[in-house]
Design a protein around this motif. Structure first.
Motif, mmCIF file in Angstrom:
data_model
loop_
_atom_site.group_PDB
_atom_site.id
_atom_site.type_symbol
_atom_site.label_atom_id
_atom_site.label_comp_id
_atom_site.label_asym_id
_atom_site.label_seq_id
_atom_site.Cartn_x
_atom_site.Cartn_y
_atom_site.Cartn_z
ATOM 1 N N ALA A 104 4.176 -4.344 6.148
ATOM 2 C CA ALA A 104 2.743 -4.522 5.894
ATOM 3 C C ALA A 104 1.871 -3.686 6.836
ATOM 4 N N GLY A 105 2.522 -2.975 7.758
ATOM 5 C CA GLY A 105 1.769 -2.148 8.695
ATOM 6 C C GLY A 105 1.086 -2.931 9.794
ATOM 7 N N LEU A 106 1.640 -4.099 10.116
ATOM 8 C CA LEU A 106 1.055 -4.949 11.157
ATOM 9 C C LEU A 106 1.780 -4.728 12.479
ATOM 10 N N PRO A 107 1.051 -4.684 13.578
ATOM 11 C CA PRO A 107 1.670 -4.441 14.885
ATOM 12 C C PRO A 107 2.246 -5.718 15.488
ATOM 13 N N ILE A 108 3.252 -5.560 16.342
ATOM 14 C CA ILE A 108 3.764 -6.679 17.140
ATOM 15 C C ILE A 108 3.217 -6.483 18.551
ATOM 16 N N GLU A 109 2.283 -7.335 18.928
ATOM 17 C CA GLU A 109 1.554 -7.153 20.187
ATOM 18 C C GLU A 109 1.890 -8.260 21.179
ATOM 19 N N LYS A 110 1.839 -7.947 22.446
ATOM 20 C CA LYS A 110 2.087 -8.917 23.514
ATOM 21 C C LYS A 110 0.759 -9.277 24.172
ATOM 22 N N ASN A 111 -0.090 -9.954 23.415
ATOM 23 C CA ASN A 111 -1.406 -10.339 23.919
ATOM 24 C C ASN A 111 -1.346 -11.698 24.603
ATOM 25 N N VAL A 133 -6.050 -13.150 -3.479
ATOM 26 C CA VAL A 133 -4.892 -13.130 -2.586
ATOM 27 C C VAL A 133 -3.893 -12.086 -3.074
ATOM 28 N N VAL A 134 -3.415 -11.267 -2.140
ATOM 29 C CA VAL A 134 -2.493 -10.183 -2.499
ATOM 30 C C VAL A 134 -1.267 -10.208 -1.590
ATOM 31 N N ILE A 135 -0.272 -9.433 -1.970
ATOM 32 C CA ILE A 135 0.961 -9.293 -1.201
ATOM 33 C C ILE A 135 0.989 -7.903 -0.607
ATOM 34 N N THR A 136 1.106 -7.818 0.722
ATOM 35 C CA THR A 136 1.029 -6.519 1.404
ATOM 36 C C THR A 136 2.288 -6.155 2.181
ATOM 37 N N GLY A 137 3.277 -7.032 2.225
ATOM 38 C CA GLY A 137 4.508 -6.734 2.956
ATOM 39 C C GLY A 137 5.693 -7.445 2.348
ATOM 40 N N LEU A 138 6.852 -6.785 2.376
ATOM 41 C CA LEU A 138 8.080 -7.348 1.816
ATOM 42 C C LEU A 138 9.225 -7.192 2.805
ATOM 43 N N GLY A 139 10.082 -8.201 2.864
ATOM 44 C CA GLY A 139 11.296 -8.136 3.676
ATOM 45 C C GLY A 139 12.389 -8.944 3.011
ATOM 46 N N VAL A 140 13.636 -8.498 3.149
ATOM 47 C CA VAL A 140 14.708 -9.214 2.460
ATOM 48 C C VAL A 140 16.047 -9.028 3.165
ATOM 49 N N VAL A 141 16.782 -10.113 3.223
ATOM 50 C CA VAL A 141 18.188 -10.107 3.632
ATOM 51 C C VAL A 141 18.936 -10.792 2.505
ATOM 52 N N ALA A 142 19.575 -10.013 1.668
ATOM 53 C CA ALA A 142 20.251 -10.543 0.487
ATOM 54 C C ALA A 142 21.733 -10.179 0.514
ATOM 55 N N PRO A 143 22.561 -10.906 -0.213
ATOM 56 C CA PRO A 143 23.990 -10.574 -0.256
ATOM 57 C C PRO A 143 24.259 -9.145 -0.731
ATOM 58 N N ASN A 144 23.379 -8.615 -1.569
ATOM 59 C CA ASN A 144 23.605 -7.268 -2.117
ATOM 60 C C ASN A 144 22.675 -6.214 -1.519
ATOM 61 N N GLY A 145 22.020 -6.532 -0.410
ATOM 62 C CA GLY A 145 21.179 -5.522 0.218
ATOM 63 C C GLY A 145 20.397 -6.071 1.389
ATOM 64 N N ILE A 146 20.546 -5.426 2.539
ATOM 65 C CA ILE A 146 19.777 -5.801 3.731
ATOM 66 C C ILE A 146 18.632 -4.812 3.859
ATOM 67 N N GLY A 147 17.402 -5.293 3.741
ATOM 68 C CA GLY A 147 16.241 -4.425 3.787
ATOM 69 C C GLY A 147 15.787 -4.040 2.391
ATOM 70 N N VAL A 148 14.491 -3.796 2.249
ATOM 71 C CA VAL A 148 13.910 -3.534 0.934
ATOM 72 C C VAL A 148 14.509 -2.313 0.236
ATOM 73 N N PRO A 149 14.704 -1.167 0.905
ATOM 74 C CA PRO A 149 15.275 -0.013 0.189
ATOM 75 C C PRO A 149 16.656 -0.288 -0.400
ATOM 76 N N ALA A 150 17.545 -0.884 0.390
ATOM 77 C CA ALA A 150 18.894 -1.177 -0.094
ATOM 78 C C ALA A 150 18.868 -2.210 -1.206
ATOM 79 N N PHE A 151 18.013 -3.207 -1.066
ATOM 80 C CA PHE A 151 17.902 -4.273 -2.069
ATOM 81 C C PHE A 151 17.355 -3.717 -3.381
ATOM 82 N N THR A 152 16.338 -2.859 -3.298
ATOM 83 C CA THR A 152 15.763 -2.252 -4.500
ATOM 84 C C THR A 152 16.814 -1.447 -5.249
ATOM 85 N N ASN A 153 17.580 -0.657 -4.520
ATOM 86 C CA ASN A 153 18.650 0.123 -5.137
ATOM 87 C C ASN A 153 19.672 -0.789 -5.808
ATOM 88 N N ALA A 154 19.988 -1.894 -5.154
ATOM 89 C CA ALA A 154 20.997 -2.813 -5.688
ATOM 90 C C ALA A 154 20.545 -3.455 -6.990
#
Length: 427
Positions: free
Chosen positions: A91-98, A5-26
């Protein structure tokens, strides 16, 4: 054979950063998201600072339609949807309306409460005999599974769609529940995470318990002090963290980015026996949770390079370090590096485990250990157990291989997960 089992996608809403790039910098630069909260002062809270994500109307409109936002009043669902969809897209996954849902994919997204402000608003309307004006989404916003229902609908998920709730252990437990489902072949991927509402109706009970910091209202970024001799309680926080958990086979088929591998973990309870209670941990259970995680993962204690602890800036921090040292049988200079995110975010309650797990994965993937904010005066009970050099104050570059992440919650519940840097050569 169990699936890897692996981790292929990350998302975050944190007090010190919204989104992975901002959070990583923080987290790399010790940026605090703890601020003075005027509403808490007006309500005469002892603790008048908090870690609260700052969400703009523009950001809301990226994830919700105008119709969905009409009468919407659930910060927990808001945070969770933003973090969850970021992880999905990351994670590179599409949002589809199937016409059919994605039978191979589900979500296990936990919470402590859901839509508490919406619930309060509804109570006032009922008391004013305005029941018919509650609106069509009041149930979806206030049911505990509201966050998983929203994510399941937005992403068209057809596998298990559910919400767990285990106090501060919720997020870490959700990841382990996803791990179990994927390793046993019941799903290809699970969007796992947790969220927590913001505001006084969530935080008041903790303030009443006198477990929150009140000495640093004038200097908010100094208020949360895990492992510090001058810690005075935790700073309440909120937000959401999300991770796409996937079978290795599926990730390789998609040529997905693999952030880390989950080796295993454990959840248990101290049963509120011995030293355990509704608000205090049973140390034997904490230590057993850690040692069972090692056994489940097939590794030895000496292989742990770093620990991302629960460490809330209360009087129990020293006990947590003692439990880690005893469980790993590693003391002084033999102890692994350890850090706590809460110095920068406060204690995000049911969202803490998932936000902190995102931080743990980022450390593995990018090769660094973030520093412990406000810990220049390490508590003497901690320094008597482990070398102060194992509690870095500043971010340091370090090629981590294995990190242990744990969360411990009210009700005497525990969760520990073992994460490993992914190595293509071991395929």
């Amino acid at each position: 054979m169990m699936n890897r089992v692996v981790i292929t996608g990350l998302g975050v809403v944190a007090p010190n950063g919204i989104g992975v790039p901002a959070f990583t910098n923080a987290i790399k630069n010790g940026v605090s998201g703890i601020r003075y909260d005027e509403q808490l002062q007006q309500l005469q809270f002892s603790c008048q600072i908090a870690g609260k994500p700052e969400i703009t109307d523009e950001l809301k409109s990226k994830y919700f339609t105008d119709l969905e936002l009409r009468g919407f009043n659930s910060t927990g669902i808001l945070y969770g949807v933003i973090a969850g969809i970021e992880a999905w897209e990351n994670a590179g996954l599409p949002i589809e309306k199937n016409t059919e849902p994605d039978w191979d994919t589900g979500t296990i997204f936990g919470t402590g409460t859901s839509g508490i402000d919406k619930f309060r608003e509804s109570i006032y309307k009922i008391d004013d005999l305005q029941t018919r004006k509650l609106g069509s989404t009041v149930v979806a916003q206030t049911m505990n599974s509201g966050i998983s229902a929203y994510l399941g609908g937005k992403l068209g998920l057809g596998n298990q769609v559910t919400s767990n709730s285990s106090a501060c252990a919720t997020g870490t437990e959700a990841i382990l529940m996803a791990y179990d489902r994927i390793s046993s072949g019941k799903a290809k991927r699970i969007l796992a995470g947790s969220t927590s509402d913001s505001g006084p109706y969530i935080w008041a009970g903790f303030d009443a318990l006198r477990v929150c910091s009140s000495r640093y209202n004038g200097t908010p970024n100094q208020g949360s002090r895990p492992m510090s001799a001058t810690a005075s309680g935790f700073v309440p926080g909120s937000g959401a963290g999300a991770l796409v958990i996937e079978s290795l086979e599926s990730a390789l088929e998609r040529n997905a980015t693999i952030y880390a591998e989950i080796l295993g973990g454990s959840v248990n309870s101290g049963g509120q026996r011995g030293t355990g209670s509704m608000t205090a941990p049973n140390s034997l259970a904490v230590q057993r949770c850690i040692t069972d995680s090692l056994k489940n993962s097939g590794i030895s204690a000496t292989e742990i390079d770093a620990v991302n602890g629960h460490l809330t800036a209360t009087t129990k921090d020293s006990l947590e370090i003692e439990n880690w040292a005893k469980a790993l049988n590693r003391f002084e200079n033999e102890f692994p590096y350890i850090n706590s995110l809460k110095g920068m975010t406060g204690h995000c309650l049911s969202a803490a485990g998932s936000i902190e797990s995102v931080a743990a994965v980022l450390q593995l993937h990018e090769g660094f250990i973030f520093g412990n904010t406000n810990c220049e005066d390490l508590h003497p009970e901690i320094s008597s157990l482990i070398s102060p050099s194992k509690v870095p104050l500043k971010t340091k570059n370090y090629n981590l291989n294995i990190i242990a992440k744990a969360s411990f919650g009210f009700g005497d519940v525990n969760a520990c997960i073992i994460l490993k840097k992914f190595d293509n050569e071991l395929l």
